[in-house]
Design a protein around this motif. Structure first.
Motif, mmCIF file in Angstrom:
data_model
loop_
_atom_site.group_PDB
_atom_site.id
_atom_site.type_symbol
_atom_site.label_atom_id
_atom_site.label_comp_id
_atom_site.label_asym_id
_atom_site.label_seq_id
_atom_site.Cartn_x
_atom_site.Cartn_y
_atom_site.Cartn_z
ATOM 1 N N MET A 1 18.652 -8.191 -3.307
ATOM 2 C CA MET A 1 17.449 -7.452 -3.684
ATOM 3 C C MET A 1 17.427 -7.249 -5.200
ATOM 4 S SD MET A 1 16.170 -3.654 -2.462
ATOM 5 C CE MET A 1 15.953 -4.172 -0.758
ATOM 6 N N ASN A 2 16.328 -7.645 -5.833
ATOM 7 C CA ASN A 2 16.266 -7.466 -7.287
ATOM 8 C C ASN A 2 15.903 -6.030 -7.654
ATOM 9 O OD1 ASN A 2 13.357 -7.173 -7.306
ATOM 10 N ND2 ASN A 2 13.209 -9.396 -7.052
ATOM 11 N N ILE A 3 16.018 -5.732 -8.937
ATOM 12 C CA ILE A 3 15.812 -4.369 -9.426
ATOM 13 C C ILE A 3 14.401 -3.866 -9.143
ATOM 14 C CG2 ILE A 3 15.783 -2.898 -11.468
ATOM 15 C CD1 ILE A 3 18.561 -3.685 -10.651
ATOM 16 N N ALA A 4 13.398 -4.745 -9.351
ATOM 17 C CA ALA A 4 12.005 -4.340 -9.158
ATOM 18 C C ALA A 4 11.734 -3.918 -7.719
ATOM 19 C CB ALA A 4 11.076 -5.484 -9.558
ATOM 20 N N VAL A 5 12.253 -4.705 -6.775
ATOM 21 C CA VAL A 5 12.054 -4.393 -5.357
ATOM 22 C C VAL A 5 12.769 -3.094 -4.994
ATOM 23 C CG1 VAL A 5 12.482 -5.157 -2.992
ATOM 24 C CG2 VAL A 5 11.759 -6.808 -4.728
ATOM 25 N N MET A 6 13.973 -2.908 -5.544
ATOM 26 C CA MET A 6 14.736 -1.689 -5.269
ATOM 27 C C MET A 6 13.977 -0.454 -5.746
ATOM 28 S SD MET A 6 18.560 -0.569 -6.529
ATOM 29 C CE MET A 6 18.028 -0.335 -8.247
ATOM 30 N N PHE A 7 13.436 -0.518 -6.970
ATOM 31 C CA PHE A 7 12.672 0.605 -7.505
ATOM 32 C C PHE A 7 11.407 0.852 -6.686
ATOM 33 C CE2 PHE A 7 15.356 0.476 -11.230
ATOM 34 C CZ PHE A 7 15.302 1.787 -11.706
ATOM 35 N N LEU A 8 10.789 -0.226 -6.193
ATOM 36 C CA LEU A 8 9.586 -0.089 -5.376
ATOM 37 C C LEU A 8 9.901 0.645 -4.079
ATOM 38 C CD1 LEU A 8 6.597 -0.735 -4.939
ATOM 39 C CD2 LEU A 8 7.298 -2.924 -3.933
ATOM 40 N N GLU A 9 10.999 0.255 -3.437
ATOM 41 C CA GLU A 9 11.396 0.894 -2.189
ATOM 42 C C GLU A 9 11.781 2.351 -2.406
ATOM 43 O OE1 GLU A 9 11.273 -0.350 0.938
ATOM 44 O OE2 GLU A 9 10.204 -1.990 -0.032
ATOM 45 N N LEU A 10 12.540 2.614 -3.474
ATOM 46 C CA LEU A 10 12.907 3.991 -3.791
ATOM 47 C C LEU A 10 11.676 4.818 -4.148
ATOM 48 C CD1 LEU A 10 16.184 3.489 -5.883
ATOM 49 C CD2 LEU A 10 15.986 4.441 -3.589
ATOM 50 N N GLY A 11 10.695 4.168 -4.790
ATOM 51 C CA GLY A 11 9.458 4.862 -5.135
ATOM 52 C C GLY A 11 8.709 5.324 -3.902
ATOM 53 N N LYS A 12 8.689 4.492 -2.860
ATOM 54 C CA LYS A 12 8.047 4.880 -1.607
ATOM 55 C C LYS A 12 8.752 6.085 -0.985
ATOM 56 C CE LYS A 12 6.485 0.180 -0.460
ATOM 57 N NZ LYS A 12 6.650 -0.956 0.484
ATOM 58 N N GLY A 13 10.088 6.045 -1.015
ATOM 59 C CA GLY A 13 10.847 7.184 -0.496
ATOM 60 C C GLY A 13 10.627 8.433 -1.334
ATOM 61 N N PHE A 14 10.468 8.235 -2.640
ATOM 62 C CA PHE A 14 10.248 9.361 -3.552
ATOM 63 C C PHE A 14 8.927 10.058 -3.244
ATOM 64 C CE2 PHE A 14 8.739 11.056 -7.706
ATOM 65 C CZ PHE A 14 9.741 11.991 -7.910
ATOM 66 N N ILE A 15 7.907 9.288 -2.871
ATOM 67 C CA ILE A 15 6.608 9.875 -2.513
ATOM 68 C C ILE A 15 6.766 10.815 -1.317
ATOM 69 C CG2 ILE A 15 4.322 9.361 -1.572
ATOM 70 C CD1 ILE A 15 4.342 6.793 -3.255
ATOM 71 N N THR A 16 7.554 10.382 -0.324
ATOM 72 C CA THR A 16 7.807 11.237 0.844
ATOM 73 C C THR A 16 8.556 12.492 0.436
ATOM 74 O OG1 THR A 16 7.921 9.278 2.268
ATOM 75 C CG2 THR A 16 8.854 11.324 3.142
ATOM 76 N N THR A 17 9.521 12.351 -0.464
ATOM 77 C CA THR A 17 10.278 13.497 -0.965
ATOM 78 C C THR A 17 9.342 14.505 -1.633
ATOM 79 O OG1 THR A 17 12.323 12.239 -1.299
ATOM 80 C CG2 THR A 17 12.038 14.214 -2.630
ATOM 81 N N VAL A 18 8.435 14.013 -2.450
ATOM 82 C CA VAL A 18 7.485 14.885 -3.147
ATOM 83 C C VAL A 18 6.560 15.567 -2.146
ATOM 84 C CG1 VAL A 18 5.561 14.954 -4.779
ATOM 85 C CG2 VAL A 18 7.571 13.570 -5.288
ATOM 86 N N GLU A 19 6.137 14.849 -1.116
ATOM 87 C CA GLU A 19 5.259 15.424 -0.094
ATOM 88 C C GLU A 19 5.953 16.595 0.609
ATOM 89 O OE1 GLU A 19 4.336 12.164 2.425
ATOM 90 O OE2 GLU A 19 2.603 11.504 1.233
#
Length: 216
Positions: free
Chosen positions: A1-19
């Motif tokens: 998994m490249n860095i961009a994809v990793m950040f994208l996936e973590l970003g999705k999880g981060f949205i749930t965390t913020v919610e």
């Protein structure tokens, strides 16, 4: 998994965390104030009930409360709940838990106010409601801001407990990526996300506290 994809996936999880974080604050802060009224009530029954509630919420693990809120309706009432209830159960458990902590913070602030302020407001013709919301509450908020800030920062980190009900927030996403890619990097990035989030929260609360300085 490249860095961009990793950040994208973590970003999705981060949205749930913020919610989870935002919904918990929106509901637990006012609920905590209501519970604090019950805790200070002259009615012995109401005071005992709220005192017991606070004791249970603060005396048992949040992880256990999440499990009880989610599985309780099925085992107690036999209700069949949809998968979407998982997120609702997370919010409900978090709100009930943090409202108990906020209630005690509010209570300490309210009870620290000099009685002379109530007497002066009465002389000026203020009703009890006007006295509390226009005179007492603004000063209480100023006094309890440091304690509320501490609980708010703790909430950011506690959002990771949502994994108990299979809610994929940021930390759960980081663990999944770390396990599949056999690297610790996703966890380190998640830690950085949490730190930046907490830093933003702390700075925001500090800004609010400075705006309330005129109550000194």
């Amino acid at each position: 998994m490249n860095i961009a994809v990793m950040f994208l996936e973590l970003g999705k999880g981060f949205i749930t965390t913020v919610e989870i974080f935002m919904l918990t604050l929106i509901f637990s802060l006012p609920l905590g104030l209501i519970i604090s009224f019950g805790r200070m009530s002259k009615n012995c029954i109401l005071r005992t009930i709220t005192k017991f509630y606070i004791s249970v919420m603060r005396g048992t693990p949040l992880m256990l409360q999440l499990i009880v809120v989610y599985f309780g309706p099925f085992y107690v009432f036999g209700l069949q709940l949809s998968r979407s209830y998982r997120f609702i159960a997370v919010i409900l458990a978090f709100v009930l838990n943090y409202a108990a902590y906020f209630a005690e913070i509010y209570r300490s602030g309210i009870e620290s106010m000099p009685k002379g302020q109530y007497e002066a407001a009465k002389v000026l013709g203020y009703t009890k409601g006007q006295t509390f919301f226009k005179i007492i509450l603004p000063q209480v908020i100023k006094r309890v801001m440091p304690s509320i800030t501490n609980e708010t920062i703790t909430l950011v980190k506690d959002t990771s407990l949502a994994f108990v009900l299979s809610i994929v927030e940021m930390f759960t996403t980081a663990k999944q990526i770390a396990a599949s890619e056999t690297t610790i990097m996703p966890l380190m990035v998640a830690g950085l996300f949490y730190y930046i989030f907490n830093l933003a929260v702390a700075l925001g609360m500090e800004l609010i506290e400075r705006k309330l300085n005129y109550y000194r």
